[in-house]
Write a protein that holds these residues in place. Structure first.
Motif, mmCIF file in Angstrom:
data_model
loop_
_atom_site.group_PDB
_atom_site.id
_atom_site.type_symbol
_atom_site.label_atom_id
_atom_site.label_comp_id
_atom_site.label_asym_id
_atom_site.label_seq_id
_atom_site.Cartn_x
_atom_site.Cartn_y
_atom_site.Cartn_z
ATOM 1 N N ASP A 1 1.748 -4.859 38.088
ATOM 2 C CA ASP A 1 1.778 -6.315 37.905
ATOM 3 C C ASP A 1 3.202 -6.697 37.510
ATOM 4 O O ASP A 1 3.966 -5.867 37.038
ATOM 5 N N ILE A 2 3.558 -7.964 37.695
ATOM 6 C CA ILE A 2 4.907 -8.426 37.339
ATOM 7 C C ILE A 2 4.936 -9.020 35.935
ATOM 8 O O ILE A 2 5.732 -8.629 35.094
ATOM 9 N N TYR B 1 9.369 -6.209 36.888
ATOM 10 C CA TYR B 1 10.728 -6.050 37.413
ATOM 11 C C TYR B 1 11.504 -5.018 36.590
ATOM 12 O O TYR B 1 12.295 -4.244 37.132
ATOM 13 N N GLY B 2 11.262 -4.998 35.283
ATOM 14 C CA GLY B 2 11.907 -3.992 34.426
ATOM 15 C C GLY B 2 11.466 -2.576 34.797
ATOM 16 O O GLY B 2 12.277 -1.647 34.812
ATOM 17 N N ILE C 1 2.941 -0.419 44.752
ATOM 18 C CA ILE C 1 2.357 -1.634 45.309
ATOM 19 C C ILE C 1 2.330 -2.655 44.183
ATOM 20 O O ILE C 1 1.793 -2.398 43.105
ATOM 21 N N LEU C 2 2.938 -3.766 44.452
ATOM 22 C CA LEU C 2 2.969 -4.856 43.493
ATOM 23 C C LEU C 2 1.674 -5.640 43.629
ATOM 24 O O LEU C 2 1.299 -6.037 44.732
ATOM 25 N N ILE C 3 0.969 -5.840 42.528
ATOM 26 C CA ILE C 3 -0.249 -6.656 42.527
ATOM 27 C C ILE C 3 0.041 -7.832 41.612
ATOM 28 O O ILE C 3 0.158 -7.673 40.398
ATOM 29 N N THR C 4 0.186 -9.006 42.227
ATOM 30 C CA THR C 4 0.657 -10.160 41.470
ATOM 31 C C THR C 4 0.011 -11.455 41.933
ATOM 32 O O THR C 4 -0.437 -11.562 43.071
ATOM 33 N N ILE D 1 12.771 -9.954 45.685
ATOM 34 C CA ILE D 1 13.185 -9.106 44.557
ATOM 35 C C ILE D 1 12.421 -7.779 44.598
ATOM 36 O O ILE D 1 13.010 -6.706 44.462
ATOM 37 N N ALA D 2 11.113 -7.862 44.798
ATOM 38 C CA ALA D 2 10.283 -6.649 44.800
ATOM 39 C C ALA D 2 10.695 -5.703 45.930
ATOM 40 O O ALA D 2 10.871 -4.502 45.706
ATOM 41 N N TYR D 3 10.863 -6.245 47.122
ATOM 42 C CA TYR D 3 11.251 -5.389 48.247
ATOM 43 C C TYR D 3 12.674 -4.859 48.079
ATOM 44 O O TYR D 3 12.969 -3.731 48.491
#
Length: 178
Positions: free
Chosen positions: A55-56, A64-65, A82-85, A95-97
């Protein structure tokens, strides 16, 4: 054989529980309620972690940290994320990619979609690791064969120069120098 670990990082206990229930049959699951705990888990379990579901928006250290930490310490190259947001902004995606995430899933998520994406990405990374290992082994074999060939060539040159030297000392030394 030891099961791989999926690290589930989310400040919502309900979300962590849903995700753990999806994967607990195939993987060992570790939960982290914030990024700081996640970093500790990364350090403790290292190569056993086969996936991070992240999660972000979290207290202490955000997603992100965690991505920054993983990028700086080389984890992102072998451990898929895998970002779950709930953040649907294109800025979040960029930013994530840029940090190297493998995929992004939006909340609320469909369990079957998450299950399929995770399994596909883990399979891809396992194939990648297998190919890299095979390539490394082949390179080692080639290095050894090359070393053997060089040693054989040196032996052959010494033998030929000795034969020539037996007939003419100057020619034998000349062949060794060449």
């Amino acid at each position: 054989m030891e099961k791989g670990i999926i690290l589930v990082v989310d400040d919502s206990e309900i979300n962590r529980g849903l995700i753990v229930n999806m994967f607990q049959d195939r993987f060992d699951c570790i939960e982290a309620e914030n990024g700081e705990v996640a970093v500790g888990c990364l350090e403790e379990y290292k190569e056993r972690i086969v996936m991070v579901l992240l999660d972000i928006v979290m207290p202490v250290l955000d997603g992100y940290g965690v991505l920054r930490y993983m990028s700086e310490h080389g984890y992102i190259s072998w451990c898929p994320v895998i970002l779950i947001t709930g953040d649907a902004s294109s800025e979040c995606d960029v930013i994530a990619y840029d940090y190297g995430v493998s995929d992004i899933v939006r909340k609320p998520f469909e369990s079957r979609v998450v299950l399929r994406r995770v399994n596909n990405i883990i399979d891809l990374y396992e194939h990648k690791r297998h190919i890299e290992q095979t390539l490394y082994e082949r390179e080692e074999e080639l290095r050894l064969k090359n070393q053997e060939l060089e040693e054989s060539n040196e032996f052959l040159i010494d033998a030929l120069s000795s034969v020539v030297e037996f007939r003419d000392i100057e020619s034998g030394e000349h062949i060794k120098r060449i």
